[in-house]
Scaffold this motif. Structure first.
Motif, mmCIF file in Angstrom:
data_model
loop_
_atom_site.group_PDB
_atom_site.id
_atom_site.type_symbol
_atom_site.label_atom_id
_atom_site.label_comp_id
_atom_site.label_asym_id
_atom_site.label_seq_id
_atom_site.Cartn_x
_atom_site.Cartn_y
_atom_site.Cartn_z
ATOM 1 N N PHE A 1 -32.634 9.008 -17.683
ATOM 2 C CA PHE A 1 -33.122 10.366 -17.431
ATOM 3 C C PHE A 1 -32.264 11.438 -18.116
ATOM 4 C CE2 PHE A 1 -34.282 7.579 -13.903
ATOM 5 C CZ PHE A 1 -35.667 7.638 -14.004
ATOM 6 N N GLY A 2 -31.847 11.119 -19.330
ATOM 7 C CA GLY A 2 -31.164 12.103 -20.153
ATOM 8 C C GLY A 2 -29.665 11.957 -20.261
ATOM 9 N N ALA A 3 -29.052 11.119 -19.449
ATOM 10 C CA ALA A 3 -27.594 10.964 -19.498
ATOM 11 C C ALA A 3 -27.134 10.465 -20.862
ATOM 12 C CB ALA A 3 -27.119 10.015 -18.405
ATOM 13 N N GLY A 4 -27.919 9.597 -21.478
ATOM 14 C CA GLY A 4 -27.549 9.045 -22.771
ATOM 15 C C GLY A 4 -27.782 9.989 -23.934
ATOM 16 N N MET A 5 -28.374 11.146 -23.654
ATOM 17 C CA MET A 5 -28.622 12.118 -24.718
ATOM 18 C C MET A 5 -27.399 12.966 -25.042
ATOM 19 S SD MET A 5 -32.420 13.458 -23.689
ATOM 20 C CE MET A 5 -33.809 12.333 -23.519
ATOM 21 N N SER A 6 -26.319 12.742 -24.317
ATOM 22 C CA SER A 6 -25.086 13.481 -24.580
ATOM 23 C C SER A 6 -24.635 13.238 -26.018
ATOM 24 C CB SER A 6 -23.982 13.034 -23.614
ATOM 25 O OG SER A 6 -22.741 13.593 -23.971
ATOM 26 N N PRO A 7 -24.321 14.303 -26.764
ATOM 27 C CA PRO A 7 -23.901 14.122 -28.162
ATOM 28 C C PRO A 7 -22.552 13.428 -28.303
ATOM 29 C CG PRO A 7 -23.630 16.408 -27.487
ATOM 30 C CD PRO A 7 -24.380 15.720 -26.384
ATOM 31 N N LYS A 8 -21.767 13.459 -27.256
ATOM 32 C CA LYS A 8 -20.461 12.803 -27.275
ATOM 33 C C LYS A 8 -20.353 11.828 -26.105
ATOM 34 C CE LYS A 8 -17.915 16.541 -29.542
ATOM 35 N NZ LYS A 8 -16.747 17.442 -29.468
ATOM 36 N N ALA A 9 -19.848 10.645 -26.398
ATOM 37 C CA ALA A 9 -19.587 9.610 -25.391
ATOM 38 C C ALA A 9 -20.776 9.375 -24.467
ATOM 39 C CB ALA A 9 -18.353 9.979 -24.573
ATOM 40 N N PRO A 10 -21.947 9.032 -25.008
ATOM 41 C CA PRO A 10 -23.111 8.813 -24.149
ATOM 42 C C PRO A 10 -22.916 7.665 -23.164
ATOM 43 C CG PRO A 10 -23.549 8.058 -26.393
ATOM 44 C CD PRO A 10 -22.267 8.827 -26.438
ATOM 45 N N GLY A 11 -22.183 6.629 -23.579
ATOM 46 C CA GLY A 11 -21.924 5.525 -22.667
ATOM 47 C C GLY A 11 -21.117 5.952 -21.463
ATOM 48 N N THR A 12 -20.147 6.817 -21.701
ATOM 49 C CA THR A 12 -19.345 7.358 -20.602
ATOM 50 C C THR A 12 -20.209 8.207 -19.684
ATOM 51 O OG1 THR A 12 -17.327 7.371 -21.936
ATOM 52 C CG2 THR A 12 -17.379 8.836 -20.033
ATOM 53 N N MET A 13 -21.088 9.020 -20.271
ATOM 54 C CA MET A 13 -21.971 9.868 -19.473
ATOM 55 C C MET A 13 -22.948 9.033 -18.650
ATOM 56 S SD MET A 13 -21.069 12.992 -19.907
ATOM 57 C CE MET A 13 -19.389 12.357 -19.970
ATOM 58 N N GLY A 14 -23.439 7.954 -19.240
ATOM 59 C CA GLY A 14 -24.342 7.078 -18.507
ATOM 60 C C GLY A 14 -23.653 6.392 -17.341
ATOM 61 N N SER A 15 -22.436 5.925 -17.582
ATOM 62 C CA SER A 15 -21.663 5.278 -16.511
ATOM 63 C C SER A 15 -21.337 6.267 -15.402
ATOM 64 C CB SER A 15 -20.364 4.694 -17.083
ATOM 65 O OG SER A 15 -20.632 3.775 -18.119
ATOM 66 N N LEU A 16 -20.970 7.476 -15.799
ATOM 67 C CA LEU A 16 -20.640 8.505 -14.822
ATOM 68 C C LEU A 16 -21.867 8.895 -14.002
ATOM 69 C CD1 LEU A 16 -18.454 10.389 -13.736
ATOM 70 C CD2 LEU A 16 -19.080 12.038 -15.502
ATOM 71 N N ALA A 17 -23.012 9.010 -14.671
ATOM 72 C CA ALA A 17 -24.246 9.343 -13.960
ATOM 73 C C ALA A 17 -24.582 8.271 -12.933
ATOM 74 C CB ALA A 17 -25.391 9.501 -14.955
ATOM 75 N N ALA A 18 -24.390 7.009 -13.293
ATOM 76 C CA ALA A 18 -24.654 5.911 -12.359
ATOM 77 C C ALA A 18 -23.747 5.997 -11.143
ATOM 78 C CB ALA A 18 -24.456 4.572 -13.063
ATOM 79 N N ALA A 19 -22.478 6.347 -11.360
ATOM 80 C CA ALA A 19 -21.527 6.476 -10.255
ATOM 81 C C ALA A 19 -21.864 7.670 -9.365
ATOM 82 C CB ALA A 19 -20.105 6.613 -10.799
ATOM 83 N N VAL A 20 -22.271 8.770 -9.978
ATOM 84 C CA VAL A 20 -22.624 9.974 -9.212
ATOM 85 C C VAL A 20 -23.845 9.714 -8.335
ATOM 86 C CG1 VAL A 20 -23.495 12.337 -9.398
ATOM 87 C CG2 VAL A 20 -21.585 11.602 -10.833
ATOM 88 N N VAL A 21 -24.855 9.095 -8.915
ATOM 89 C CA VAL A 21 -26.079 8.798 -8.159
ATOM 90 C C VAL A 21 -25.807 7.787 -7.046
ATOM 91 C CG1 VAL A 21 -28.368 7.724 -8.357
ATOM 92 C CG2 VAL A 21 -27.621 9.367 -10.069
ATOM 93 N N ALA A 22 -24.813 6.921 -7.260
ATOM 94 C CA ALA A 22 -24.522 5.865 -6.290
ATOM 95 C C ALA A 22 -24.074 6.408 -4.940
ATOM 96 C CB ALA A 22 -23.448 4.933 -6.851
ATOM 97 N N PHE A 23 -23.384 7.548 -4.945
ATOM 98 C CA PHE A 23 -22.855 8.047 -3.667
ATOM 99 C C PHE A 23 -23.959 8.420 -2.686
ATOM 100 C CE2 PHE A 23 -21.218 11.259 -0.756
ATOM 101 C CZ PHE A 23 -20.143 10.568 -0.207
ATOM 102 N N PRO A 24 -24.947 9.254 -3.056
ATOM 103 C CA PRO A 24 -26.014 9.552 -2.096
ATOM 104 C C PRO A 24 -26.840 8.328 -1.721
ATOM 105 C CG PRO A 24 -26.501 10.516 -4.244
ATOM 106 C CD PRO A 24 -25.093 10.053 -4.286
ATOM 107 N N ILE A 25 -27.004 7.388 -2.653
ATOM 108 C CA ILE A 25 -27.721 6.151 -2.328
ATOM 109 C C ILE A 25 -26.970 5.385 -1.245
ATOM 110 C CG2 ILE A 25 -28.393 3.875 -3.200
ATOM 111 C CD1 ILE A 25 -28.948 5.189 -5.901
ATOM 112 N N ALA A 26 -25.662 5.235 -1.443
ATOM 113 C CA ALA A 26 -24.837 4.516 -0.470
ATOM 114 C C ALA A 26 -24.824 5.238 0.874
ATOM 115 C CB ALA A 26 -23.410 4.372 -1.008
ATOM 116 N N TYR A 27 -24.691 6.552 0.835
ATOM 117 C CA TYR A 27 -24.646 7.342 2.077
ATOM 118 C C TYR A 27 -25.934 7.181 2.870
ATOM 119 C CZ TYR A 27 -24.251 11.297 5.255
ATOM 120 O OH TYR A 27 -24.202 12.073 6.384
ATOM 121 N N PHE A 28 -27.060 7.328 2.203
ATOM 122 C CA PHE A 28 -28.352 7.246 2.888
ATOM 123 C C PHE A 28 -28.582 5.843 3.444
ATOM 124 C CE2 PHE A 28 -32.873 6.296 2.967
ATOM 125 C CZ PHE A 28 -33.359 7.358 3.728
#
Length: 199
Positions: free
Chosen positions: A33-60
């Motif tokens: 959903f756009g995380a990989g479109m980052s012009p710099k370090a897209p892999g890092t952005m994708g990994s970070l996005a996965a970690a960020v989304v994980a918190f509300p998933i885990a909480y719920f």
């Protein structure tokens, strides 16, 4: 991986908006959903996005998910229990994107371009499957665990030790996904050991 291999994979010239050459759904799936479109370090952005989304998933899931007969949340029945929700997400994020990754690479005539980051998402969620959901769902412990998971996974994802690099040689989309899945397993083992002694 040696320096030449790292430079070849991560030092290649990025082609702007390359994902526009495939269809909308494949773009959204492959770039998470756009995380990989980052012009710099897209892999890092994708990994970070996965970690960020994980918190509300885990909480719920921890607070409102399935409970046992005595009212205890299923995921907290054991302190160090594999996380059911992230096992499911890891499986889904590995198999479901395969046709989209395959199509995206075919449409753009590329092999594992940096903007395909759904494999990093799969790797992070695979690692989280090794952790007790209650720990991940509770701040500030969960945030610290997510940051550590993110950092360790990026180590395995970039350097690809312990046979991870060999999985890249799998054909097509399978090679794109498989190396990050194994990196996630290694990260999960490291985090599980850490949690065992720290929590």
């Amino acid at each position: 991986m040696n320096k030449d291999e790292l430079k070849k994979k991560y030092g290649k010239k990025k082609v702007p908006h390359q994902w526009r050459e495939t269809d909308f759904i494949s773009t959204q799936v492959c770039t998470f959903f756009g995380a990989g479109m980052s012009p710099k370090a897209p892999g890092t952005m994708g990994s970070l996005a996965a970690a960020v989304v994980a918190f509300p998933i885990a909480y719920f899931c921890f607070n409102y998910g399935t409970h046992l007969a005595d009212g205890t949340p299923l995921e907290s029945a054991s302190r160090f229990f594999f996380s059911h929700i992230f096992i499911l997400l890891a499986i889904l994020s590995f198999f479901a994107p395969i046709p989209f990754v395959k199509k995206a690479m075919k449409d753009t005539m590329t092999e594992d371009p940096g903007w395909i980051v759904i494999d990093e998402v799969c790797g992070v969620w695979t690692a989280l499957a090794f952790l007790p959901l209650g720990a991940v769902a509770t701040a500030p412990t969960g945030i610290l665990l997510l940051l550590l998971t993110f950092g360790i996974f990026r180590f395995f994802d970039i350097l690809k030790p312990l046979g991870i690099h060999r999985l890249e040689k799998f054909p097509g989309a399978w090679g794109v996904m498989a190396d990050d899945l194994l990196g996630g397993v290694y990260t999960g083992i490291c985090m599980a050991v850490l949690c065992h002694f720290a929590l």
